[in-house]
Write an enzyme that holds these catalytic residues in place. Structure first.
Site, mmCIF file in Angstrom:
data_model
loop_
_atom_site.group_PDB
_atom_site.id
_atom_site.type_symbol
_atom_site.label_atom_id
_atom_site.label_comp_id
_atom_site.label_asym_id
_atom_site.label_seq_id
_atom_site.Cartn_x
_atom_site.Cartn_y
_atom_site.Cartn_z
ATOM 1 N N ALA A 71 0.870 -1.170 0.000
ATOM 2 C CA ALA A 71 0.000 0.000 0.000
ATOM 3 C C ALA A 71 0.907 1.220 0.000
ATOM 4 O O ALA A 71 2.075 1.143 0.396
ATOM 5 C CB ALA A 71 -0.887 -0.018 1.238
ATOM 6 N N GLU A 119 -0.723 -9.286 -0.392
ATOM 7 C CA GLU A 119 -2.153 -9.496 -0.079
ATOM 8 C C GLU A 119 -2.987 -9.589 -1.359
ATOM 9 O O GLU A 119 -3.926 -10.373 -1.435
ATOM 10 C CB GLU A 119 -2.656 -8.371 0.828
ATOM 11 C CG GLU A 119 -2.028 -8.430 2.219
ATOM 12 C CD GLU A 119 -2.396 -7.240 3.073
ATOM 13 O OE1 GLU A 119 -1.963 -6.109 2.754
ATOM 14 O OE2 GLU A 119 -3.128 -7.415 4.060
ATOM 15 N N GLU A 139 4.821 -5.139 7.316
ATOM 16 C CA GLU A 139 4.091 -4.056 7.980
ATOM 17 C C GLU A 139 4.509 -3.819 9.430
ATOM 18 O O GLU A 139 4.509 -2.686 9.909
ATOM 19 C CB GLU A 139 2.574 -4.312 7.926
ATOM 20 C CG GLU A 139 1.927 -4.009 6.586
ATOM 21 C CD GLU A 139 1.943 -5.185 5.618
ATOM 22 O OE1 GLU A 139 2.735 -6.131 5.843
ATOM 23 O OE2 GLU A 139 1.175 -5.148 4.646
HETATM 24 N N1 COA Z 1 4.596 3.113 -0.800
HETATM 25 C C1 COA Z 1 4.981 4.272 -1.369
HETATM 26 N N2 COA Z 1 6.089 4.383 -2.088
HETATM 27 C C2 COA Z 1 6.853 3.296 -2.253
HETATM 28 C C3 COA Z 1 6.515 2.063 -1.684
HETATM 29 C C4 COA Z 1 5.323 1.991 -0.940
HETATM 30 N N3 COA Z 1 4.895 0.852 -0.378
HETATM 31 N N4 COA Z 1 7.467 1.160 -2.001
HETATM 32 C C5 COA Z 1 8.364 1.816 -2.764
HETATM 33 N N5 COA Z 1 8.008 3.104 -2.902
HETATM 34 C C6 COA Z 1 8.691 4.157 -3.642
HETATM 35 C C7 COA Z 1 9.897 4.697 -2.895
HETATM 36 O O1 COA Z 1 9.499 5.657 -1.917
HETATM 37 C C8 COA Z 1 10.687 5.289 -4.028
HETATM 38 O O2 COA Z 1 10.099 6.508 -4.397
HETATM 39 P P1 COA Z 1 11.037 7.816 -4.683
HETATM 40 O O3 COA Z 1 11.919 7.403 -5.835
HETATM 41 O O4 COA Z 1 10.062 8.891 -5.036
HETATM 42 O O5 COA Z 1 11.811 8.056 -3.419
HETATM 43 C C9 COA Z 1 10.445 4.319 -5.159
HETATM 44 O O6 COA Z 1 9.241 3.631 -4.840
HETATM 45 C C10 COA Z 1 11.539 3.289 -5.329
HETATM 46 O O7 COA Z 1 11.721 2.635 -4.098
HETATM 47 P P2 COA Z 1 13.135 2.565 -3.335
HETATM 48 O O8 COA Z 1 12.845 2.340 -1.878
HETATM 49 O O9 COA Z 1 13.980 3.737 -3.675
HETATM 50 O O10 COA Z 1 13.771 1.258 -4.005
HETATM 51 P P3 COA Z 1 14.796 0.249 -3.359
HETATM 52 O O11 COA Z 1 15.253 -0.615 -4.449
HETATM 53 O O12 COA Z 1 15.821 0.974 -2.556
HETATM 54 O O13 COA Z 1 13.923 -0.614 -2.304
HETATM 55 C C11 COA Z 1 12.000 -1.857 -1.554
HETATM 56 C C12 COA Z 1 12.876 -1.440 -2.751
HETATM 57 C C13 COA Z 1 10.789 -2.603 -2.080
HETATM 58 C C14 COA Z 1 12.817 -2.783 -0.627
HETATM 59 C C15 COA Z 1 11.574 -0.595 -0.760
HETATM 60 O O14 COA Z 1 11.013 0.325 -1.685
HETATM 61 C C16 COA Z 1 10.560 -0.854 0.314
HETATM 62 O O15 COA Z 1 10.896 -1.370 1.364
HETATM 63 N N6 COA Z 1 9.277 -0.472 0.066
HETATM 64 C C17 COA Z 1 8.226 -0.547 1.058
HETATM 65 C C18 COA Z 1 7.764 -1.977 1.247
HETATM 66 C C19 COA Z 1 6.710 -2.033 2.330
HETATM 67 O O16 COA Z 1 6.996 -1.793 3.482
HETATM 68 N N7 COA Z 1 5.489 -2.372 1.939
HETATM 69 C C20 COA Z 1 4.395 -2.464 2.856
HETATM 70 C C21 COA Z 1 3.677 -1.185 2.930
HETATM 71 S S1 COA Z 1 2.298 -1.283 4.045
#
Ligand code: COA
Length: 265
Positions: A71, A119, A139
């Site tokens: 999300a 999910e 989460e």
């Molecule tokens: N919500 C909003 N934005 C998200 C996102 C999410 N769940 N997951 C990734 N993004 C965005 C990042 O903020 C980033 O945006 P930006 O370029 O404007 O800063 C972009 O997507 C790329 O992600 P980034 O984190 O830079 O890539 P990465 O390769 O370093 O890491 C992940 C990849 C998937 C490990 C990392 O993005 C992450 O942990 N995301 C969240 C996962 C999560 O907790 N999901 C559950 C949410 S309830």
């Protein structure tokens, strides 16, 4: 592929044979599910379900890094107790709709499937992961729990022990491990993902559409009730199919040694 629908801002929807292919398309945000994506997915389901030609729905993520990375955390940050509950209910309603749809649904997991992304995949009928996919429910690391059905569907799919481990640690696992614990049906090389999913879709589409939908209902309803009630559900569904034109066609085609031509009646 044909019929790419430009009316969606956050999705790409196209069609092929009996198959609808829906991609969540916010690759710069790793396809995170914001409110607009959820609204558009509802609209897309309205469109796809209205046309009986489409029997299988394949869901994937735009770009080459993510299925859906959760999300949208930017939206989640502003929620309070009341709006948080409503937000969870909105996602739950959409995914329950998807789960109960007559469409046979395949999650083509082409990268990160985290939080709401996993999910979403859990609400699909089968999950096929590319071998670079990474799956998890992280989460708790954000101080929340999954809100789109993850705490309920995950243990139903993989059992309490594996589910609790994933939920409480927030660990992200690779596709191969996801296969081992039954979280995904299979893992395939990334360049074969769509082809494998399309061939599953083709196999399903060859079968009687009423029968596939009835199998899905019997399986899902049976899983949330007693064995005796589940058997009663199966018998009811079996009986209904016995008066269908598809049953007549399927058996006639077998006896005439030809492929059946099902009409969904
Ligand atoms: N919500 C909003 N934005 C998200 C996102 C999410 N769940 N997951 C990734 N993004 C965005 C990042 O903020 C980033 O945006 P930006 O370029 O404007 O800063 C972009 O997507 C790329 O992600 P980034 O984190 O830079 O890539 P990465 O390769 O370093 O890491 C992940 C990849 C998937 C490990 C990392 O993005 C992450 O942990 N995301 C969240 C996962 C999560 O907790 N999901 C559950 C949410 S309830």
């Amino acid at each position: 592929m044909r019929g790419v629908d430009m009316k969606y801002k956050t999705l790409i929807l196209c069609y092929q044979d009996h198959l609808a292919v829906l991609s969540v398309n916010r690759p710069d945000k790793l396809n995170a599910l914001n409110n607009q994506v959820l609204d558009e997915m509802n609209q897309a389901l309205d469109e796809i379900e209205a046309n009986p030609q489409w029997r299988v729905l394949l869901i994937s993520g735009g770009g080459d890094r993510a299925f859906v990375a959760g999300a949208d955390i930017g939206e989640l940050r502003d929620l309070n107790a009341r709006s948080g509950k409503k937000a969870a209910e909105k996602g739950q309603k959409l995914f329950r709709r998807l789960e109960k749809s007559h469409l046979f649904t395949i999650a083509a997991i082409n990268g990160y499937a985290l939080g709401g992304g996993l999910e979403l995949a859990l609400a699909c009928d089968v999950r096929v992961a590319a071998d670079h996919a990474v799956l998890g429910l992280p989460e708790v690391g954000l101080g929340i729990i999954p809100g789109y059905g993850g705490t309920q569907r995950l243990p139903r799919r993989i059992g309490r022990g594996h589910a609790m481990m994933m939920l409480a640690t927030g660990t992200k696992i690779q596709a191969a491990q996801a296969v081992q614990i039954g979280l995904v049906n299979l893992a395939v090389p990334r360049d074969q993902l769509m082809q494998v999913c399309q061939s599953i879709a083709t196999e399903v589409s060859k079968n009687g559409p009423l029968a596939v939908a009835a199998a899905k209902r019997a399986l899902d309803q049976g899983l949330s009730t007693s064995l005796d009630e589940g058997l009663a559900i199966e018998a009811r569904e079996f009986g209904k199919l016995c008066s269908s034109a598809d049953r007549t066609e399927g058996m006639t085609a077998f006896l005439e040694k030809r492929a059946p031509e099902f009409t969904g009646r």
